[in-house]
Motif scaffolding. Sequence first.
Motif, PDB file in Angstrom:
ATOM      1  N   ASP A 110      73.009  72.970  10.296  1.00  0.00           N
ATOM      2  CA  ASP A 110      73.471  71.914   9.400  1.00  0.00           C
ATOM      3  C   ASP A 110      73.682  70.612  10.162  1.00  0.00           C
ATOM      4  O   ASP A 110      74.341  70.575  11.203  1.00  0.00           O
ATOM      5  N   ARG A 139      63.722  70.294   7.512  1.00  0.00           N
ATOM      6  CA  ARG A 139      65.109  70.331   7.059  1.00  0.00           C
ATOM      7  C   ARG A 139      66.041  70.705   8.208  1.00  0.00           C
ATOM      8  O   ARG A 139      67.120  71.273   7.996  1.00  0.00           O
ATOM      9  N   VAL A 178      71.447  68.707   5.201  1.00  0.00           N
ATOM     10  CA  VAL A 178      70.772  67.772   6.085  1.00  0.00           C
ATOM     11  C   VAL A 178      71.707  66.605   6.408  1.00  0.00           C
ATOM     12  O   VAL A 178      72.468  66.150   5.553  1.00  0.00           O
ATOM     13  N   GLY A 179      71.650  66.140   7.646  1.00  0.00           N
ATOM     14  CA  GLY A 179      72.463  65.002   8.041  1.00  0.00           C
ATOM     15  C   GLY A 179      71.750  64.139   9.062  1.00  0.00           C
ATOM     16  O   GLY A 179      70.707  64.526   9.615  1.00  0.00           O
ATOM     17  N   LYS A 218      69.156  72.083  -2.385  1.00  0.00           N
ATOM     18  CA  LYS A 218      69.009  71.320  -1.146  1.00  0.00           C
ATOM     19  C   LYS A 218      69.866  70.059  -1.210  1.00  0.00           C
ATOM     20  O   LYS A 218      69.757  69.278  -2.164  1.00  0.00           O
ATOM     21  N   ALA A 220      72.140  66.799   1.155  1.00  0.00           N
ATOM     22  CA  ALA A 220      72.144  65.968   2.355  1.00  0.00           C
ATOM     23  C   ALA A 220      73.345  65.035   2.315  1.00  0.00           C
ATOM     24  O   ALA A 220      73.733  64.570   1.239  1.00  0.00           O
ATOM     25  N   SER A 222      74.658  61.671   4.683  1.00  0.00           N
ATOM     26  CA  SER A 222      74.391  60.803   5.833  1.00  0.00           C
ATOM     27  C   SER A 222      74.800  59.374   5.496  1.00  0.00           C
ATOM     28  O   SER A 222      74.542  58.893   4.388  1.00  0.00           O
ATOM     29  N   ILE A 227      67.309  60.067   6.385  1.00  0.00           N
ATOM     30  CA  ILE A 227      67.036  61.379   5.797  1.00  0.00           C
ATOM     31  C   ILE A 227      66.251  61.162   4.498  1.00  0.00           C
ATOM     32  O   ILE A 227      66.351  60.103   3.889  1.00  0.00           O
ATOM     33  N   TYR A 229      66.526  61.338   1.358  1.00  0.00           N
ATOM     34  CA  TYR A 229      67.561  61.564   0.353  1.00  0.00           C
ATOM     35  C   TYR A 229      67.011  61.648  -1.067  1.00  0.00           C
ATOM     36  O   TYR A 229      67.596  62.312  -1.933  1.00  0.00           O
ATOM     37  N   ASN A 232      66.160  65.375  -2.489  1.00  0.00           N
ATOM     38  CA  ASN A 232      67.162  66.432  -2.471  1.00  0.00           C
ATOM     39  C   ASN A 232      67.750  66.628  -3.864  1.00  0.00           C
ATOM     40  O   ASN A 232      67.781  65.701  -4.685  1.00  0.00           O
ATOM     41  N   ALA A 235      72.313  64.233  -2.784  1.00  0.00           N
ATOM     42  CA  ALA A 235      72.402  63.537  -1.505  1.00  0.00           C
ATOM     43  C   ALA A 235      73.479  62.470  -1.583  1.00  0.00           C
ATOM     44  O   ALA A 235      73.697  61.866  -2.636  1.00  0.00           O
ATOM     45  N   PRO A 386      65.060  65.570  10.306  1.00  0.00           N
ATOM     46  CA  PRO A 386      64.332  66.069   9.131  1.00  0.00           C
ATOM     47  C   PRO A 386      62.880  65.613   9.093  1.00  0.00           C
ATOM     48  O   PRO A 386      62.255  65.637   8.037  1.00  0.00           O
TER      49      PRO A 386
END
Length: 563
Positions: A110, A139, A178-179, A218, A220, A222, A227, A229, A232, A235, A386
Amino acid sequence: MTDTAPASPAPRARREGPRDEGQWALGRREPLNTNEEIKKDEDPLRVRERVEQVYAHHGFASIDPDDLRSRLRWWGLYTQRRPGIDGGRTAVLAPEELEDEYFMLRVRIDGGRLDLRQLRTVADISVRWARGTADITDRQNIQFHWVRIEDVPEIWRRLEEVGLSTTEACGDCPRVVVGSPVAGVSADELLDATPAIEEITARWIGDPTLSNLPRKYKTAVSWLPDIPYEINDLAFLGSVHPDHGPGFDPWVGGGLSTSPRLAERLGAWVALDDVPEVWVAVTRLFRDYGYRRLRGRARLKYLVADWGVERFREVLEGEYLKRRLPDGPPPVLPAAPLDHIGVHRQRDGRYFVGAAPVAGRLSGEALARLADLAEGHGSARVRLTPYQKIVVLDVAEPASLVGALRAVGLEAEPSSWRRDTMACTGIEYCKLAIVETKERAATLIGELERRLAGEALDIKVNVNGCPNACARTQVADIGLKGQLVTGPDGTQTEGFQVHLGGGLALREGADGRFGRKLRGLKTTAAELPDYVERVTRAYLAGRKDADETFAEWTVRATEDELQ
């Protein structure tokens, strides 16, 4: 809403059309397809007990079919493709004919965060039990191949000993969060989202109340728009509220595959401390209102498309959060997309160094050497991106590291083709694939580096083995969807349908859009380098000026120029 999935939810007003979509919130509890039946029979997370107590001792033949082809995914395990089965038989063979007695095992990482102990553990597992395989996914996961069921309990033990896991790395559950790979060190970041990701994973990954979602989920989080975004389910992206200051802008309903859809802004503003609360509220909404009748319509994007974001936000706030979120502004995008390749100064004066393998392919041996190089240059942390890349943080003297990474197969000064090409697993291991991808991407990169040497280009090429778009076919400058095509001799051969001019809104002035598909625009795999060279030279000759991007040019280019 409570944090549990109610056995008999209270009746609610009907919120969808006349078709029964199997929504739990509307009392539709009877499974409407085989996957839903399997999940109702038993929480898929419980399959771990059988792996440890039965399957690891009695071998592949002892695995129950429902566990083998469904529940094991909740622990990151998929059977891999039996060698020698060509793409023409992918859609016609039964699962037991396609699958080998080995597994792909996906490690969830992660935010892409690895310390050196974790990196060395991943490297050691790769060498000991996965024939040296260790692919970086788009990912931020690591995927092993050739894993035997007999070895899985020990692999789990080794991973969990250093704070990693395969829990819900696959399945109808919350996948890896995701980050940003430079969270906490980037000079451009106002808020480090790491605490939110850590709270989400600590509290809710492996939670049985969220282990039966309608489909994969999924997400994210950030501050930086580094990413993808827009593709997803959920996000959070950094945004500054005029009254409340830095926080996050939530987006919902994105996803690709055969029915792509870009996420939409919810129009709200979320404080950093509230991100986990909103994350789990959206997750529960998806659990309860998500479609479970047809598996092909079970992703969150279909619910958002049918409801619209206004109604989605209304239900989220009224039934799950029990409060209204402040309205918020959109994120401010940078002048150029951020991929973190090369040498960059951190906020503390040290440097991070981003490097590209070839299409995400690495080995356990290379990861072990990477750990030694990072430590030798004063770093205790690496990150996966990612985009199938690696970033080494906290480097005091980056120049020598750049050269050392090159010797490991990681290029911090890559050609544009190596920098911007991704590939999914492909037919080598994947049971859904129709064509080979990883080696084909490597060959393509090498050919284009030679044929177009010296050209300053920014053209992203994504190579996919099937229509499922794991490597993001529709949002690349040149997206390649694997399929069988007719070759020059009239026989069926491996090839690609071509998508042109796709992209995500990752820079100021850019709009997310799907690539243009021209009728009949396909290429055989053998002719792929010729095609990419040809369309690239047409772009160089036909663009208005050096600032016109490939995607912008494809919008106005003629069909002849794109052939």
